[in-house]
Design a protein around this motif. Sequence first.
Motif, PDB file in Angstrom:
ATOM      1  N   VAL A  31      19.762  -4.865 -17.418  1.00  0.00           N
ATOM      2  CA  VAL A  31      19.522  -5.357 -16.115  1.00  0.00           C
ATOM      3  C   VAL A  31      20.203  -4.306 -15.683  1.00  0.00           C
ATOM      4  CG1 VAL A  31      21.653  -6.225 -15.951  1.00  0.00           C
ATOM      5  CG2 VAL A  31      20.138  -5.997 -13.918  1.00  0.00           C
ATOM      6  N   ARG A  32      20.791  -3.480 -16.374  1.00  0.00           N
ATOM      7  CA  ARG A  32      21.683  -1.818 -15.643  1.00  0.00           C
ATOM      8  C   ARG A  32      20.562  -0.590 -15.593  1.00  0.00           C
ATOM      9  NH1 ARG A  32      23.502   1.582 -19.089  1.00  0.00           N
ATOM     10  NH2 ARG A  32      23.783   0.821 -21.920  1.00  0.00           N
ATOM     11  N   PHE A  33      19.304  -1.062 -15.958  1.00  0.00           N
ATOM     12  CA  PHE A  33      17.809   0.607 -16.308  1.00  0.00           C
ATOM     13  C   PHE A  33      17.561   0.044 -15.439  1.00  0.00           C
ATOM     14  CE2 PHE A  33      18.018  -0.272 -21.524  1.00  0.00           C
ATOM     15  CZ  PHE A  33      18.629   0.292 -21.470  1.00  0.00           C
ATOM     16  N   ILE A  34      17.283  -0.630 -14.459  1.00  0.00           N
ATOM     17  CA  ILE A  34      16.723  -0.521 -13.132  1.00  0.00           C
ATOM     18  C   ILE A  34      17.296  -0.689 -12.122  1.00  0.00           C
ATOM     19  CG2 ILE A  34      14.527  -1.777 -14.466  1.00  0.00           C
ATOM     20  CD1 ILE A  34      15.150  -4.343 -12.732  1.00  0.00           C
ATOM     21  N   PHE A  35      19.104  -0.466 -12.448  1.00  0.00           N
ATOM     22  CA  PHE A  35      19.669  -0.733 -10.814  1.00  0.00           C
ATOM     23  C   PHE A  35      19.714   0.473 -10.317  1.00  0.00           C
ATOM     24  CE2 PHE A  35      24.088   0.417  -9.817  1.00  0.00           C
ATOM     25  CZ  PHE A  35      24.240  -0.641  -8.368  1.00  0.00           C
ATOM     26  N   PRO A  36      19.456   1.441 -10.724  1.00  0.00           N
ATOM     27  CA  PRO A  36      19.075   2.656  -9.775  1.00  0.00           C
ATOM     28  C   PRO A  36      18.007   2.751  -8.556  1.00  0.00           C
ATOM     29  CG  PRO A  36      18.927   3.682 -11.530  1.00  0.00           C
ATOM     30  CD  PRO A  36      18.987   1.986 -11.978  1.00  0.00           C
ATOM     31  N   LEU A  37      16.866   1.319  -8.787  1.00  0.00           N
ATOM     32  CA  LEU A  37      16.156   1.026  -7.953  1.00  0.00           C
ATOM     33  C   LEU A  37      16.198   0.108  -6.795  1.00  0.00           C
ATOM     34  CD1 LEU A  37      12.893   0.733 -10.436  1.00  0.00           C
ATOM     35  CD2 LEU A  37      13.671   2.983  -8.833  1.00  0.00           C
ATOM     36  N   LEU A  38      18.062  -0.319  -6.531  1.00  0.00           N
ATOM     37  CA  LEU A  38      18.220  -1.511  -6.059  1.00  0.00           C
ATOM     38  C   LEU A  38      18.469  -0.515  -4.404  1.00  0.00           C
ATOM     39  CD1 LEU A  38      18.879  -4.095  -5.529  1.00  0.00           C
ATOM     40  CD2 LEU A  38      21.616  -3.486  -5.698  1.00  0.00           C
ATOM     41  N   PRO A  39      18.763  -0.029  -4.113  1.00  0.00           N
ATOM     42  CA  PRO A  39      18.715   0.652  -2.518  1.00  0.00           C
ATOM     43  C   PRO A  39      17.337   0.513  -2.371  1.00  0.00           C
ATOM     44  CG  PRO A  39      20.197   2.431  -3.722  1.00  0.00           C
ATOM     45  CD  PRO A  39      19.361   1.683  -5.086  1.00  0.00           C
ATOM     46  N   SER A  49       0.999  -1.670   0.386  1.00  0.00           N
ATOM     47  CA  SER A  49      -0.266  -0.394   0.274  1.00  0.00           C
ATOM     48  C   SER A  49       1.272   1.301  -0.047  1.00  0.00           C
ATOM     49  CB  SER A  49      -1.232   0.528   1.119  1.00  0.00           C
ATOM     50  OG  SER A  49      -0.198   0.106   2.681  1.00  0.00           O
ATOM     51  N   SER A  50       2.776   0.896  -0.354  1.00  0.00           N
ATOM     52  CA  SER A  50       3.543   2.143   0.178  1.00  0.00           C
ATOM     53  C   SER A  50       3.537   3.170  -1.255  1.00  0.00           C
ATOM     54  CB  SER A  50       4.456   1.688   0.780  1.00  0.00           C
ATOM     55  OG  SER A  50       5.296   1.108  -0.075  1.00  0.00           O
ATOM     56  N   THR A  51       3.856   4.162  -1.158  1.00  0.00           N
ATOM     57  CA  THR A  51       4.216   4.909  -2.562  1.00  0.00           C
ATOM     58  C   THR A  51       5.264   4.656  -3.113  1.00  0.00           C
ATOM     59  OG1 THR A  51       3.071   7.247  -1.395  1.00  0.00           O
ATOM     60  CG2 THR A  51       4.528   7.465  -3.172  1.00  0.00           C
ATOM     61  N   LEU A  52       6.042   4.410  -2.195  1.00  0.00           N
ATOM     62  CA  LEU A  52       7.302   3.729  -2.750  1.00  0.00           C
ATOM     63  C   LEU A  52       6.993   2.030  -3.261  1.00  0.00           C
ATOM     64  CD1 LEU A  52      10.416   4.573  -2.199  1.00  0.00           C
ATOM     65  CD2 LEU A  52      10.462   2.805  -0.305  1.00  0.00           C
ATOM     66  N   ALA A  53       6.107   1.289  -2.477  1.00  0.00           N
ATOM     67  CA  ALA A  53       5.686   0.308  -3.879  1.00  0.00           C
ATOM     68  C   ALA A  53       5.761   0.709  -4.913  1.00  0.00           C
ATOM     69  CB  ALA A  53       5.539  -0.915  -3.236  1.00  0.00           C
ATOM     70  N   HIS A  54       4.270   1.079  -5.137  1.00  0.00           N
ATOM     71  CA  HIS A  54       3.757   1.847  -6.455  1.00  0.00           C
ATOM     72  C   HIS A  54       4.757   2.345  -7.030  1.00  0.00           C
ATOM     73  CE1 HIS A  54      -0.238   2.001  -3.558  1.00  0.00           C
ATOM     74  NE2 HIS A  54      -0.231   0.494  -3.408  1.00  0.00           N
ATOM     75  N   SER A  55       5.409   3.215  -6.897  1.00  0.00           N
ATOM     76  CA  SER A  55       6.523   3.970  -7.910  1.00  0.00           C
ATOM     77  C   SER A  55       7.451   2.778  -8.376  1.00  0.00           C
ATOM     78  CB  SER A  55       7.131   5.061  -7.331  1.00  0.00           C
ATOM     79  OG  SER A  55       7.810   4.433  -5.703  1.00  0.00           O
ATOM     80  N   SER A  56       7.966   1.509  -7.267  1.00  0.00           N
ATOM     81  CA  SER A  56       9.055   1.042  -8.538  1.00  0.00           C
ATOM     82  C   SER A  56       7.919   0.343  -8.831  1.00  0.00           C
ATOM     83  CB  SER A  56       8.991  -0.063  -6.728  1.00  0.00           C
ATOM     84  OG  SER A  56      10.226   0.935  -6.136  1.00  0.00           O
ATOM     85  N   ILE A  57       7.095  -0.739  -8.836  1.00  0.00           N
ATOM     86  CA  ILE A  57       6.443  -1.662  -9.953  1.00  0.00           C
ATOM     87  C   ILE A  57       5.978  -0.649 -10.751  1.00  0.00           C
ATOM     88  CG2 ILE A  57       4.266  -2.400  -9.955  1.00  0.00           C
ATOM     89  CD1 ILE A  57       4.288  -3.411  -6.940  1.00  0.00           C
ATOM     90  N   PHE A  58       6.053   0.709 -10.446  1.00  0.00           N
ATOM     91  CA  PHE A  58       5.062   0.883 -12.069  1.00  0.00           C
ATOM     92  C   PHE A  58       6.056   1.187 -13.243  1.00  0.00           C
ATOM     93  CE2 PHE A  58       5.562   5.604 -13.761  1.00  0.00           C
ATOM     94  CZ  PHE A  58       4.202   5.350 -14.806  1.00  0.00           C
ATOM     95  N   VAL A  59       7.573   1.537 -12.606  1.00  0.00           N
ATOM     96  CA  VAL A  59       8.734   1.565 -13.246  1.00  0.00           C
ATOM     97  C   VAL A  59       9.172   0.484 -13.948  1.00  0.00           C
ATOM     98  CG1 VAL A  59      10.835   2.451 -13.419  1.00  0.00           C
ATOM     99  CG2 VAL A  59       9.412   3.822 -11.564  1.00  0.00           C
ATOM    100  N   VAL A  60       8.995  -0.580 -13.715  1.00  0.00           N
ATOM    101  CA  VAL A  60       9.568  -1.605 -13.999  1.00  0.00           C
ATOM    102  C   VAL A  60       8.453  -2.360 -14.414  1.00  0.00           C
ATOM    103  CG1 VAL A  60       9.798  -4.068 -13.017  1.00  0.00           C
ATOM    104  CG2 VAL A  60      10.628  -2.574 -11.439  1.00  0.00           C
ATOM    105  N   VAL A  61       7.101  -1.849 -14.689  1.00  0.00           N
ATOM    106  CA  VAL A  61       6.425  -2.650 -15.851  1.00  0.00           C
ATOM    107  C   VAL A  61       6.593  -1.921 -17.209  1.00  0.00           C
ATOM    108  CG1 VAL A  61       3.501  -2.522 -16.117  1.00  0.00           C
ATOM    109  CG2 VAL A  61       4.389  -3.059 -13.717  1.00  0.00           C
ATOM    110  N   VAL A  62       6.808  -0.631 -16.552  1.00  0.00           N
ATOM    111  CA  VAL A  62       7.048   0.376 -17.655  1.00  0.00           C
ATOM    112  C   VAL A  62       8.306   0.479 -18.877  1.00  0.00           C
ATOM    113  CG1 VAL A  62       7.621   2.575 -19.261  1.00  0.00           C
ATOM    114  CG2 VAL A  62       5.415   1.972 -17.703  1.00  0.00           C
ATOM    115  N   TYR A  63       9.485   0.041 -17.842  1.00  0.00           N
ATOM    116  CA  TYR A  63      10.803  -1.047 -18.489  1.00  0.00           C
ATOM    117  C   TYR A  63      10.000  -1.803 -19.234  1.00  0.00           C
ATOM    118  CZ  TYR A  63      13.880   2.612 -17.365  1.00  0.00           C
ATOM    119  OH  TYR A  63      14.647   3.437 -17.350  1.00  0.00           O
ATOM    120  N   SER A  64       9.275  -3.110 -19.236  1.00  0.00           N
ATOM    121  CA  SER A  64       8.620  -3.925 -19.933  1.00  0.00           C
ATOM    122  C   SER A  64       8.182  -3.699 -20.775  1.00  0.00           C
ATOM    123  CB  SER A  64       8.503  -5.027 -19.339  1.00  0.00           C
ATOM    124  OG  SER A  64       8.577  -5.192 -17.519  1.00  0.00           O
ATOM    125  N   LEU A  65       7.568  -2.592 -21.248  1.00  0.00           N
ATOM    126  CA  LEU A  65       6.826  -2.402 -22.239  1.00  0.00           C
ATOM    127  C   LEU A  65       8.172  -2.105 -22.846  1.00  0.00           C
ATOM    128  CD1 LEU A  65       4.096  -0.548 -20.666  1.00  0.00           C
ATOM    129  CD2 LEU A  65       3.893  -2.858 -21.398  1.00  0.00           C
TER     130      LEU A  65
END
Length: 507
Positions: free
Chosen positions: A303-311, A281-297
């Motif tokens: 792999v390094r495209f989503i590396f900034p999200l690793l922290p 239910s957190s904004t952090l979770a929603h934003s992370s999922i959003f970025v990964v889903v859009v990149y998937s399109l």
Amino acid sequence: MQLNVPLFPLLLQYRLLNALTTTTYFQPDEFWQALEPAHDLVYGYGYLTWEWKDGMRSIAHPMVFAAVYWVSEFLKLGDTGVIYGPKVLQALFASVADYSVFKFAQKYYGEQIAQLTLMCTVTSAFNYFVSIRTFSNSLEMMLLICALNYWPLDKTTVQVNILEYAIALGLGAIACVLRPTNALIWSYLGVELIIRQRSFKLVAIAGAIGIVIVAFNGLLDVWYYQRLTFPLYTFLKFNIVESLSSFYGVNRHTYYFVEALPQLLTVYLPFFFHGIYISRSSTLAHSSIFVVVVYSLISHKEVRFIFPLLPIFHIFAAISLSRLRILYRTTLKWIFIAFLVLVNVPLALYASTIHQRGVVDVTSYIRTTPSITSVGFLMPCHSTPWMSHMHRPDATAWFLTCEPPRNLSPSEIATYRDESDQFYDDPELFLRMHFPALKGNDTEISMFRYDWPSHLVVFGALEEMLISYVGNAYVECERFFNSHVHEDPRRRGDVIVLCKNNNVNRV
């Protein structure tokens, strides 16, 4: 956010050790899109890839390392400054990121989760492997987690701290300048905040900061290119409108979930999924999922495209780990932590010091061997660093290129083969067509693209064929271990340096 004196120096020492002992190759952009343009800018020689000729890249990221080279020149550090200066700076960026994710977790989740997050961060094999490399993604990662420390994520906050909000936006805008796709996470966070706060003032501040950063970057690019250019437009045109990024590889839509996340998280993967479920239910979770889903399109994925999200991913893993009962029992806790470390450390050390080290070692050999007057790389394009590591203005060097199919018709694009492809389609035919004849090899071609250099560099996979072709015109003079296995058959085997045998005359 103030630096904690006891912790930050330890993290800096750790990342310095990490950076200075990393001797391997991962992907070309670490060198060709960061260090090489910076080296060319400061020293006046190097190789600029087609992106720089077309104005598709902003000079902002290479300028960071150009500053390092300028300081190195001022201090007269010579080759030491050229090779190790960028490593030291990147170690600083990585340690700031480590510290920032600890402070962020401490601020929003408490001391226990902050400590577990830090454990995940410093023991992460992928973080050890990539955070100290000169990718724009590594700097983006630092900027993102630093900015989140100032971003108003707390939904109970009635009034936003304008100064902290502006700092977060400034850091976020710089990240977007480095790579426009950073706008994905910031657009999500921004829209969520505006909907929550319903404040036009926040929109106005965001617009003003964005305009200032983009304008300053625009001036920087105009200064560099000496013409009016819009790298963002060219970037979007190439990747989105023309979709030519697929020339560098197309992955299935599930790539980030079934391949990239396991690479990023290794043993922390199940804890990440559990943690993001807990935080669903957190904004952090929603934003992370959003970025990964859009990149998937997008067709071209790395792999390094989503590396900034690793922290952020490490925070979710820490949330899950904090629920484990064994962490409340001292003996079991240390056994469990030891297990996590023992899985990650060998992976990190192998990838950072052994796998694909020959392609870096050979550039050191070229830099320190004055007898090399010219060198040719019969390898897939961008297989090694270039002048940022060879640093030889007196040596002529060439490699097989891999320019994408620009300004071609759809039918021409469908059958397009770059120079590197043409060589590997039929190496012997390529050599006969584009090189003068060696003794015992006749040719009817009178004009040649290349001449035979004093030294050739090849992978072991090509050794038998090339030695058969050149006969005794070249002899092996050095060999460097590169990898035990490699997914690309063209890059298998050692890196071999062949020296021209001056006792053999060309026909």
